[in-house]
Design a protein around this motif. Structure first.
Motif, PDB file in Angstrom:
ATOM      1  N   GLU A 154      29.539  43.714  44.333  1.00  0.00           N
ATOM      2  CA  GLU A 154      28.434  43.246  45.176  1.00  0.00           C
ATOM      3  C   GLU A 154      28.924  42.154  46.109  1.00  0.00           C
ATOM      4  O   GLU A 154      30.041  41.619  45.962  1.00  0.00           O
ATOM      5  CB  GLU A 154      27.279  42.738  44.335  1.00  0.00           C
ATOM      6  CG  GLU A 154      27.629  41.637  43.355  1.00  0.00           C
ATOM      7  CD  GLU A 154      26.433  41.262  42.486  1.00  0.00           C
ATOM      8  OE1 GLU A 154      25.979  40.119  42.614  1.00  0.00           O
ATOM      9  OE2 GLU A 154      25.957  42.112  41.708  1.00  0.00           O
ATOM     10  N   GLY A 155      28.104  41.865  47.082  1.00  0.00           N
ATOM     11  CA  GLY A 155      28.369  40.753  48.000  1.00  0.00           C
ATOM     12  C   GLY A 155      29.696  40.856  48.721  1.00  0.00           C
ATOM     13  O   GLY A 155      30.054  41.898  49.281  1.00  0.00           O
ATOM     14  N   ALA A 156      30.444  39.763  48.685  1.00  0.00           N
ATOM     15  CA  ALA A 156      31.698  39.677  49.422  1.00  0.00           C
ATOM     16  C   ALA A 156      32.721  40.702  48.942  1.00  0.00           C
ATOM     17  O   ALA A 156      33.505  41.238  49.728  1.00  0.00           O
ATOM     18  CB  ALA A 156      32.272  38.263  49.290  1.00  0.00           C
ATOM     19  N   MET A 196      35.775  45.621  50.169  1.00  0.00           N
ATOM     20  CA  MET A 196      36.183  46.977  49.821  1.00  0.00           C
ATOM     21  C   MET A 196      35.846  47.970  50.922  1.00  0.00           C
ATOM     22  O   MET A 196      36.652  48.843  51.254  1.00  0.00           O
ATOM     23  CB  MET A 196      35.493  47.418  48.525  1.00  0.00           C
ATOM     24  CG  MET A 196      36.014  46.791  47.264  1.00  0.00           C
ATOM     25  SD  MET A 196      35.186  47.474  45.802  1.00  0.00           S
ATOM     26  CE  MET A 196      35.716  49.180  45.892  1.00  0.00           C
ATOM     27  N   GLU A 197      34.652  47.850  51.496  1.00  0.00           N
ATOM     28  CA  GLU A 197      34.192  48.827  52.477  1.00  0.00           C
ATOM     29  C   GLU A 197      33.416  48.142  53.586  1.00  0.00           C
ATOM     30  O   GLU A 197      32.182  48.151  53.620  1.00  0.00           O
ATOM     31  CB  GLU A 197      33.321  49.864  51.763  1.00  0.00           C
ATOM     32  CG  GLU A 197      33.346  51.238  52.364  1.00  0.00           C
ATOM     33  CD  GLU A 197      34.716  51.895  52.341  1.00  0.00           C
ATOM     34  OE1 GLU A 197      35.466  51.698  53.326  1.00  0.00           O
ATOM     35  OE2 GLU A 197      35.041  52.598  51.374  1.00  0.00           O
ATOM     36  N   GLY A 253      28.620  47.285  56.058  1.00  0.00           N
ATOM     37  CA  GLY A 253      27.868  46.119  56.493  1.00  0.00           C
ATOM     38  C   GLY A 253      27.139  45.479  55.325  1.00  0.00           C
ATOM     39  O   GLY A 253      27.668  45.368  54.222  1.00  0.00           O
ATOM     40  N   THR A 254      25.899  45.082  55.563  1.00  0.00           N
ATOM     41  CA  THR A 254      25.120  44.418  54.506  1.00  0.00           C
ATOM     42  C   THR A 254      23.951  45.293  54.024  1.00  0.00           C
ATOM     43  O   THR A 254      23.007  44.800  53.423  1.00  0.00           O
ATOM     44  CB  THR A 254      24.566  43.083  55.032  1.00  0.00           C
ATOM     45  OG1 THR A 254      23.738  43.335  56.182  1.00  0.00           O
ATOM     46  CG2 THR A 254      25.694  42.142  55.403  1.00  0.00           C
ATOM     47  N   ARG A 255      24.031  46.590  54.248  1.00  0.00           N
ATOM     48  CA  ARG A 255      22.924  47.481  53.900  1.00  0.00           C
ATOM     49  C   ARG A 255      22.767  47.635  52.394  1.00  0.00           C
ATOM     50  O   ARG A 255      21.676  47.920  51.908  1.00  0.00           O
ATOM     51  CB  ARG A 255      23.135  48.858  54.540  1.00  0.00           C
ATOM     52  CG  ARG A 255      23.117  48.829  56.070  1.00  0.00           C
ATOM     53  CD  ARG A 255      23.221  50.227  56.626  1.00  0.00           C
ATOM     54  NE  ARG A 255      22.070  51.049  56.274  1.00  0.00           N
ATOM     55  CZ  ARG A 255      20.904  51.003  56.891  1.00  0.00           C
ATOM     56  NH1 ARG A 255      20.723  50.131  57.885  1.00  0.00           N
ATOM     57  NH2 ARG A 255      19.925  51.789  56.537  1.00  0.00           N
TER      58      ARG A 255
END
Length: 369
Positions: A125-127, A132-133, A137-139
């Motif tokens: 999760e998060g950063a 990793m991918e 984005g932040t979706r």
């Protein structure tokens, strides 16, 4: 012409791989297929080429998962022995879900835990997920990562094995239709015709798959992506030169017609919900194929004593997942190669969903060779 030890009927993924490996093990092999050497008539031509036993365990039987785990170790060995390089990547899979589908993620985790596969999942999760991918984005605030799962360029593989067959001096009869009751003369026939063998497998049914190939050079993905959704799951597979393969439809039908509007909309809408940048991707092709499936959606083997025909069918949508494991076991059954790991994958009579499956006796098979 010398009578071949083995006549393989059906030159799709399993048939041509089996012919290649049997020839490497020292057998005289002839291969017959109604389509061409490129494999364009096979289900594998349209497939995604995923070798993802844990991820596919969401929909596959424990039997197929076990085959897939074995195949995951065999594919790199096979690819290294091919005469030309084939695109292969084992960066793993990311399982994603939208906030409103968190319940589906919980269901998947519980199911995998029941298969003792929970330990293969890593929560990111998060950063860490962004690293990793980055293309996501932040979706997605969190995801599940399965390390080591792989994919292979399906069409390049089919072509490379065709070249290997020629170099191994396998007697190839492309564009040769072989009907039931007219099998060629050989020590034993191995029937890998898929849907072409429907008359021999009364319970065989077709499962239609639809797939789209895109060109999106601006999107760089490291992993295979799978969107968890109770009705419209989708996978996105990155390939060389900015190409992406998007698929996942499984429709109970033997309809070979072109992609439906609904199928195209579901695939593209689901993929767009994962990667909005796909709005600017270019559609290279839509394609469909019908995959052969048996009760339980697991492959089966049957030995026809009267005709000396070893029949293998029912690979469903998992063709690349079990093919090396199946090939390894069949070569052991034919006394051509000692397996490097236990290969007791086939269900026996009395197992659930195995009513039509007959596990042949090795002595009977050897007597045919």
């Amino acid at each position: 012409m010398t009578r071949p030890d083995i006549g393989v009927v059906g030159g799709g993924l399993l048939g041509r791989c089996l012919a290649w490996r049997a020839s490497k093990a020292g057998a005289r092999v002839a291969l017959y297929d109604a389509a061409g050497s490129q494999g364009e008539g096979s289900a594998a031509w349209v497939a995604g080429g995923m070798i993802a036993p844990i991820t596919e365990a969401i929909d596959a039987s424990p039997q197929v998962e076990a085959m897939g785990r074995r195949s995951l170790s065999l594919w790199p060995q096979w690819l290294a022995e091919l005469p030309v390089p084939v695109y292969y990547r084992d960066n793993g899979s990311l399982l994603l879900w939208h906030r409103e589908d968190a319940g589906e993620a919980v269901r998947v985790q519980r199911m995998l835990a029941s298969r003792h596969a929970q330990g293969h999942l890593k929560h990111v999760e998060g950063a860490e997920l962004d690293e990793m991918e980055p293309a996501l984005g932040t979706r997605f605030p969190r995801a599940l990562y399965v390390a080591g799962e792989a994919q292979v360029d399906n069409r390049a593989l089919l072509q490379a094995v065709a070249i290997a067959l020629t170099e191994s001096k396998v007697e190839c009869h492309w564009k040769t239709f072989v009907p039931d009751g007219a099998f060629p003369d050989a020590g034993i026939i191995v029937d890998c015709r898929g849907m072409g063998a429907k008359r021999s497998w009364p319970q065989l049914r077709g499962v239609r798959g639809e797939i789209v190939r895109l060109h999106a050079p601006e999107i760089e993905l490291k992993c295979m992506l799978r969107l968890l959704h109770p009705r419209s799951p989708v996978y996105i597979i990155p390939r060389a030169e900015g190409r992406l393969v998007v698929g996942a439809t499984s429709i109970e039908s033997d309809d070979h017609s072109t992609v439906s509007v609904r199928g195209a909309l579901e695939l593209l809408t689901s993929a767009y919900s994962v990667l909005p940048a796909l709005a600017e991707a270019r559609i290279l092709e839509f394609n469909t194929q019908v995959r052969p499936a048996l009760p339980g959606n697991a492959p089966a083997i049957h030995f026809d004593r009267q005709r000396n025909v070893l029949q293998i069918n029912g690979l469903y949508r998992h063709g690349f997942l079990p093919t090396p494991a199946i090939t390894e076991e069949v070569l052991a059954l034919l006394s051509l190669e000692k397996p490097s790991a236990p290969v007791e994958y086939w269900p026996r009579l009395g197992d659930e969903g195995a009513e039509i499956i007959f596990a042949p006796d090795q002595d009977e098979v050897n007597a045919c060779l």
